[in-house]
Design an enzyme around this catalytic site. Structure first.
Site, PDB file in Angstrom:
ATOM      1  N   ASP A 173      43.174  31.759  43.208  1.00  0.00           N
ATOM      2  CA  ASP A 173      43.458  33.104  43.734  1.00  0.00           C
ATOM      3  C   ASP A 173      43.486  33.140  45.253  1.00  0.00           C
ATOM      4  O   ASP A 173      43.404  34.218  45.861  1.00  0.00           O
ATOM      5  CB  ASP A 173      42.450  34.125  43.202  1.00  0.00           C
ATOM      6  N   ASP A 230      49.075  33.356  38.486  1.00  0.00           N
ATOM      7  CA  ASP A 230      49.185  33.568  39.942  1.00  0.00           C
ATOM      8  C   ASP A 230      49.284  32.280  40.751  1.00  0.00           C
ATOM      9  O   ASP A 230      49.514  32.337  41.961  1.00  0.00           O
ATOM     10  CB  ASP A 230      48.019  34.396  40.500  1.00  0.00           C
ATOM     11  N   ASP A 287      39.914  43.998  37.768  1.00  0.00           N
ATOM     12  CA  ASP A 287      40.773  43.140  38.590  1.00  0.00           C
ATOM     13  C   ASP A 287      40.060  42.675  39.849  1.00  0.00           C
ATOM     14  O   ASP A 287      40.520  41.747  40.517  1.00  0.00           O
ATOM     15  CB  ASP A 287      42.047  43.890  38.996  1.00  0.00           C
TER      16      ASP A 287
END
Length: 344
Positions: free
Chosen positions: A135, A177, A318
């Site tokens: 991330d 991602d 999230d």
């Protein structure tokens, strides 16, 4: 020379009942061998002819999910219990992270999930989420270093390929991602190597791997396709997954998936519809308000999109934004809001 009487030289015959017992035992052994061979051949053929996910696919609803754990601890009769119980029963992918399922434990977790999938007559869907610099330092930052990531994914791959999971259809969403963030994080080359090698360790019979495909409101389809292509594993994967942990409308994701597929020369996709029921996501991706769960997995599909699935578990935050707890933590208020269209 004295010779023995003829009667003493003659070989004595076994009693008839002994011969009957020997023949019966031999038949039992032969039938057991035939049955074993038949099972092996049948199982082998079923795996060789294994089909990819499609409309009607049902994935396991894991007993280990955070929704399930929340339902066990919530007070019955409350809206928090109703929301958690509803989501716990919904077929949803299980996220394998090194924080919750570390090296040495993750293989057992996979086998337990496979057993649950078998009991539910369902496919096993897992999200693998633990690569280095995960991330890019944002809300879900963490992951393993390269050496430990190799070890961790090898353990996962071994469990998925073992006899304990061989007969289960396995769906892998690999590192959401990771590709879409790579240009922003300036680590494209590192990501290509990490994902390529991970695919090698995870690929196996009846295992369908989908790389990160971003979503329709992020990178242009041509750029996303280029990133996927650079991983150079087209023969080992099924395709890519879009809208993971996002809220984009299903029709927009189908169109986006077709654009990426065309650029790749015909690849397949999975679309995450776990939290896109409100059809109003726009650009807010971190705990936006007013969202609802989307269509149940296995509801849609076409010649490019194998099907939709619930990939991101509804009710999990999230990140620490818009009032949410840390990324991945159970957030009862979010679970209640997401299920207002189905839970009274």
């Amino acid at each position: 020379m004295t010779t023995a009487p003829a009667a003493s030289r003659r070989r004595r015959s076994l009693p008839r009942w002994v011969w009957i017992s020997i023949v019966a035992a031999a038949l039992v052994i032969i039938l057991a061998v035939i049955a074993a061979i038949g099972w092996t051949v049948t199982t082998g053929l079923s795996l060789l002819n294994a089909e990819p996910p499609g409309v009607g696919t049902t994935i396991v609803a894991p007993a280990e999910s955070k929704a399930s754990l929340a339902a066990e601890s919530a007070s019955e009769g409350t809206e928090e219990f109703a929301a958690a119980a509803y989501l716990a029963a919904a077929p949803t992918a299980y996220w394998l992270t090194p924080e919750l399922d570390p090296i040495g434990d993750v293989g057992a977790r996979v086998l337990n999930l496979a057993n649950e999938a078998r009991d539910q007559d369902a496919a096993l869907a897992v999200v693998i989420y633990g690569l280095p610099e995960r991330d890019c330092g944002q809300y879900s930052a963490g992951g393993l270093d390269d050496a430990d990531y190799d070890t961790w994914t090898t353990e996962i791959g071994s469990a998925l390929s073992s006899a304990g999971a061989a007969d289960i259809q396995k769906i892998i969403i690999l590192e959401p991602d990771s590709l879409a963030l790579a240009p922003q994080c300036d680590n494209v080359n590192a990501r290509m190597t990490q994902l390529h090698d991970a695919v090698d360790r995870l690929a196996g019979t009846n295992t369908w791997i989908y790389l990160d495909g971003g979503h329709s409101n992020w990178l242009p389809a041509s750029e996303m396709a280029s990133l996927i292509q650079q991983v150079d594993v087209s023969d080992a994967i099924r395709g890519f997954a879009t809208n993971v942990s996002n809220y984009q409308p299903t029709y927009a994701e189908f169109e986006y998936a077709h654009q990426i597929s065309d650029a790749l020369g015909g690849s397949h996709a999975i679309v995450d519809t776990s939290r896109n029921g409100a059809d109003q996501a726009e650009s807010d991706w971190c705990n936006p308000s007013g969202q609802l769960i989307g269509a149940a997995g296995g509801a849609y599909g076409d010649d490019v999109v194998d099907t939709n699935l619930w990939v991101k578990p509804p009710g999990e935050s999230d990140g620490e934004c818009n009032g949410g707890p840390v990324a991945g933590a159970w957030w009862p208020e979010s679970a209640v809001e997401l299920t207002t269209n189905v839970v009274q």
